[in-house]
Design an enzyme around this catalytic site. Structure first.
Site, short mmCIF file in Angstrom:
data_model
loop_
_atom_site.label_atom_id
_atom_site.label_comp_id
_atom_site.label_asym_id
_atom_site.label_seq_id
_atom_site.Cartn_x
_atom_site.Cartn_y
_atom_site.Cartn_z
N GLU A 39 -10.78 5.06 7.40
CA GLU A 39 -9.53 5.71 7.83
C GLU A 39 -9.90 7.02 8.54
O GLU A 39 -9.73 8.12 8.01
CB GLU A 39 -8.59 5.98 6.65
CG GLU A 39 -7.23 6.46 7.09
CD GLU A 39 -6.33 6.85 5.93
OE1 GLU A 39 -5.15 7.13 6.20
OE2 GLU A 39 -6.78 6.88 4.77
N HIS A 93 0.85 -1.20 0.00
CA HIS A 93 0.00 0.00 0.00
C HIS A 93 0.88 1.24 0.00
O HIS A 93 1.44 1.63 1.02
CB HIS A 93 -0.92 0.01 1.23
CG HIS A 93 -1.91 1.13 1.24
ND1 HIS A 93 -3.28 0.92 1.22
CD2 HIS A 93 -1.76 2.48 1.26
CE1 HIS A 93 -3.91 2.08 1.25
NE2 HIS A 93 -2.99 3.05 1.27
#
Length: 417
Positions: free
Chosen positions: A212, A56
């Site tokens: 997030e 990521h």
């Protein structure tokens, strides 16, 4: 190519590895330390392991910190604002120059597998087209997966769905999402259902920036996991970040984990970035804001660590060293028990390979592609303790890098003199 005196993860004796035609053709235990003038490389008891996996990262934004403005608050949301200012300045040359420089940095630190999220809330898809081209140019040296990432939303950005579909046609490998940033909860839920339906239709993998945020009411993970379960796509689906899980109460998590285990989805945590971005709205006590890595692993779910950013609007630091990320992550997640340290490299190797669905070509096994790195230390614990440089990186039997360990003058030399 012949490598002697190598340690392998989880095994006691020293090993000799023979590589022919780009494949591991022989892996044999040694009877003590060997001296062989014909050997290509003497590992000298250091650890030979499969290459690091960066699952990521945002290559399109790398090396743009401060351009045109700095993220002064340090929040995730100001980072998105600063990137929105930088995005109109993108050119193909600009993207290529920064991306190649960042990939070189990752390769120099033992990474051979990369999954990059590329912002596709750009009508021209400038960065995506440039990185698709780069992927083809470096395919013999680096495995690069491209996520079509809708930074400003799918439902909340003009023509968001059409841009996602165009990105896949242009060559993106993975479908992204960002449900917690959509305008409404309803938009977030619809986007997750749509992402899974698109994956069914196209056969693509899925990797969503999911929850997030420090908001304990952000619960799109349950939506993503349910959709993945119903579509029987779990192992092909990844939930990145899931930092809201840090704010969930334990009763809800108990219910949630039952679903997560049934779904078999993967998780990516970016500990250095999460501990920097999250908890920004707290006074004291301040939340770490990192997902429940320890608990997810204990539940048998696949979790890996990632860098996320290298010197961009969200994170001013970053140097491509996944050992640094690993060190920070196990500290922040209370994973310093010796039994946890013994296989800690899983978080930046095997678990990442599983997330990227490249297990068929990954690992030091007979007949598999000869991809490996040599690390300072004889096992996971020693490697983490030393935080040393990657000494050797081999891809399909070809050397990508080789460096000698730093030599330190012993203090006894000064004392004796």
């Amino acid at each position: 190519m012949k490598i002697i005196n190598a340690r392998l993860r989880g095994k006691q004796p020293l090993f000799t590895l023979l590589i022919e035609n780009g494949l591991f053709s022989q892996i044999e235990a040694q009877q003590g330390v060997l001296t062989d003038d014909l050997a290509t490389y003497d590992a000298k008891g250091n650890l030979c392991c499969a290459p690091f996996v960066e699952p990521h990262i945002h290559l399109d934004a790398a090396l743009t910190a401060g351009e045109p403005n700095w993220n002064m608050s340090g929040t995730l949301f100001e980072g998105i604002e600063r990137w929105a200012e930088r995005k109109p300045l993108l050119t193909r040359q600009d993207v290529e120059q920064r991306v190649l420089k960042t990939i070189e940095l990752l390769v120099a630190n033992g990474v051979q597998y990369i999954r990059t999220h590329v912002d596709v809330t750009d009508p021209e898809l400038v960065a995506l087209k440039a990185i698709v081209d780069i992927k083809q140019r470096i395919k013999d040296k680096i495995h690069l997966q491209i996520v079509a990432f809708p930074q400003e939303g799918i439902w909340s950005y003009p023509n968001g769905r059409q841009l996602m579909e165009r990105a896949l046609e242009e060559g993106a490998d993975v479908i992204g999402g960002i449900p917690h940033f959509e305008f409404t909860r309803e938009y977030g839920v619809e986007s997750m259902r749509w992402v899974i339906e698109l994956a069914q239709k196209t056969g693509k993998l899925v990797d969503v920036h999911c929850d997030e945020i420090d908001d304990g009411a952000a619960r799109f993970l349950e939506v993503l996991a349910t959709a993945a379960l119903e579509a029987n796509l779990g192992p092909r689906v990844t939930a990145s970040h899931t930092t809201a899980m840090h704010s969930y109460n334990n009763a809800y998590c108990s219910k949630l984990f039952r679903l997560l285990k049934m779904s078999k989805i993967n998780f990516v945590s970016c500990p250095t970035e999460s501990i920097h971005l999250q908890g920004r709205f707290d006074t004291y006590p301040k939340r770490r804001g990192i997902t429940r890595v320890k608990e997810l692993r204990e539940a048998g779910l696949n979790v890996c660590f990632a860098q996320d950013s290298i010197q961009d609007p969200w994170y001013t630091l970053g140097n491509g060293k996944l050992l640094r990320v690993l060190d920070s992550g196990i500290h922040s997640c209370h994973m310093m028990g010796y039994s946890e340290l013994q296989n800690c490299l899983d978080l930046i190797t095997d678990n990442g390979a599983k997330t990227l669905q490249v297990e068929h070509e990954y690992g030091i096994e007979l007949g598999k592609p000869a991809n490996l790195i040599v690390l300072q230390g004889g096992n996971d614990v020693e490697v983490l303790q030393q935080q040393g440089e990657v000494l050797l990186s081999i891809r399909h039997g070809n050397v990508l890098l080789e460096r000698k360990p730093a030599e330190v003058v012993s203090i006894t030399q000064f004392v004796d003199s």
